[in-house]
Write a protein that holds these residues in place. Sequence first.
Motif, mmCIF file in Angstrom:
data_model
loop_
_atom_site.group_PDB
_atom_site.id
_atom_site.type_symbol
_atom_site.label_atom_id
_atom_site.label_comp_id
_atom_site.label_asym_id
_atom_site.label_seq_id
_atom_site.Cartn_x
_atom_site.Cartn_y
_atom_site.Cartn_z
ATOM 1 N N ASP A 93 35.060 -32.868 26.861
ATOM 2 C CA ASP A 93 34.107 -31.945 26.249
ATOM 3 C C ASP A 93 32.675 -32.475 26.276
ATOM 4 O O ASP A 93 31.829 -32.061 25.488
ATOM 5 N N GLU A 134 24.351 -34.903 13.455
ATOM 6 C CA GLU A 134 25.249 -35.795 14.208
ATOM 7 C C GLU A 134 25.573 -35.227 15.583
ATOM 8 O O GLU A 134 25.653 -35.970 16.562
ATOM 9 N N ARG A 135 25.745 -33.902 15.650
ATOM 10 C CA ARG A 135 26.061 -33.297 16.945
ATOM 11 C C ARG A 135 24.871 -33.396 17.905
ATOM 12 O O ARG A 135 25.046 -33.667 19.100
ATOM 13 N N LEU A 136 23.672 -33.191 17.385
ATOM 14 C CA LEU A 136 22.488 -33.345 18.229
ATOM 15 C C LEU A 136 22.368 -34.778 18.743
ATOM 16 O O LEU A 136 22.153 -35.002 19.944
ATOM 17 N N PHE A 152 22.495 -26.347 17.134
ATOM 18 C CA PHE A 152 23.374 -27.407 16.626
ATOM 19 C C PHE A 152 23.719 -27.135 15.167
ATOM 20 O O PHE A 152 22.870 -26.717 14.377
ATOM 21 N N ARG A 153 24.970 -27.417 14.806
ATOM 22 C CA ARG A 153 25.418 -27.247 13.429
ATOM 23 C C ARG A 153 25.153 -28.479 12.578
ATOM 24 O O ARG A 153 25.207 -28.390 11.352
ATOM 25 N N SER A 154 24.896 -29.606 13.211
ATOM 26 C CA SER A 154 24.671 -30.830 12.441
ATOM 27 C C SER A 154 23.764 -31.771 13.218
ATOM 28 O O SER A 154 23.674 -31.708 14.453
ATOM 29 N N PRO A 168 28.873 -32.954 26.855
ATOM 30 C CA PRO A 168 27.808 -31.980 27.134
ATOM 31 C C PRO A 168 27.114 -32.304 28.443
ATOM 32 O O PRO A 168 26.772 -33.458 28.715
ATOM 33 N N HIS A 202 18.810 -35.698 7.299
ATOM 34 C CA HIS A 202 19.733 -34.562 7.216
ATOM 35 C C HIS A 202 19.097 -33.375 6.495
ATOM 36 O O HIS A 202 19.283 -32.223 6.916
ATOM 37 N N GLY A 238 24.743 -36.952 19.059
ATOM 38 C CA GLY A 238 25.831 -37.180 20.001
ATOM 39 C C GLY A 238 25.534 -36.611 21.374
ATOM 40 O O GLY A 238 25.822 -37.238 22.402
ATOM 41 N N ASP A 239 24.936 -35.426 21.413
ATOM 42 C CA ASP A 239 24.579 -34.817 22.698
ATOM 43 C C ASP A 239 23.501 -35.631 23.409
ATOM 44 O O ASP A 239 23.526 -35.781 24.646
ATOM 45 N N ARG A 290 22.474 -23.359 11.338
ATOM 46 C CA ARG A 290 22.312 -23.686 12.760
ATOM 47 C C ARG A 290 20.842 -24.003 13.034
ATOM 48 O O ARG A 290 19.963 -23.206 12.707
#
Length: 252
Positions: free
Chosen positions: A30, A195-197, A191-193, A32, A226, A199-200, A237
């Motif tokens: 998965d 952390e996801r940004l 992005f929902r978080s 990106p 945060h 990570g990407d 989002r």
Amino acid sequence: MATKAPPRIFSPARRAALRRRMLRLQQQPDAPRYLIDDMVEDVLERLSFLRFEPKTALVVGDYSGALALALRAQGVPVTEVDPAIGFVEEQPWPFDGFDLIASLGTLDTVNDLPGAFVHARKALAPGGLLIASFLGSGSLPVMREVMMAADDERPAPRLHPSVDVRAGAQLLQRTLYADPVADHRHLDVGFRSLERLVGDLRAQGLANVLADPGPQLGKAALARAHDAFAAAGEGGRTVERFEIMTLSGWKR
């Protein structure tokens, strides 16, 4: 007369380590790839528009392998290299005579950007084309605000300085490319978080490789980060913007 060395903004060692980590992360199913996918698609569209059919090609930095695959399907022999495996763009390149050089997502973190463009031009055959894409000025505005909020009254270096279109056009002229073209486009991603940004960014080789990366964020700073990220969004989002600059020119 001695040539003045370029300022040391980025750490080559950190840069190489980041690229190696990116290659590992890209093995995940998965992972990106929206930035490299956009760059690959753009290169192929430009070649089609120009009706340029290279006989040989060098692809730098395309960890997806998609551009080399597409070119080989057209009968073009392709050489692939990446800074993660020891290819240094700021030193004379160990090959030449390519009709096409496509550099994707790596030139925004070299200290000697003019030098890298000179070495690329020397690696082209007469009549050869360079297409270089990387993140430019205006990228990651949300992340910049988030980091400013996190650091509060003591801002630290965390995000990379970047090149704008005007400077990119001047760079092509300065390094003697013919018919230079500099343009940019943006890609917005939700992005929902935070952390996801983050990570990407890591998975696409966009984390911090500054020579002075700044101190790690403490718990209070992370909490502020945060909060700032959530405040920049709507409905849970937050949309971040990536400005992709493409510089192209010919060797005459």
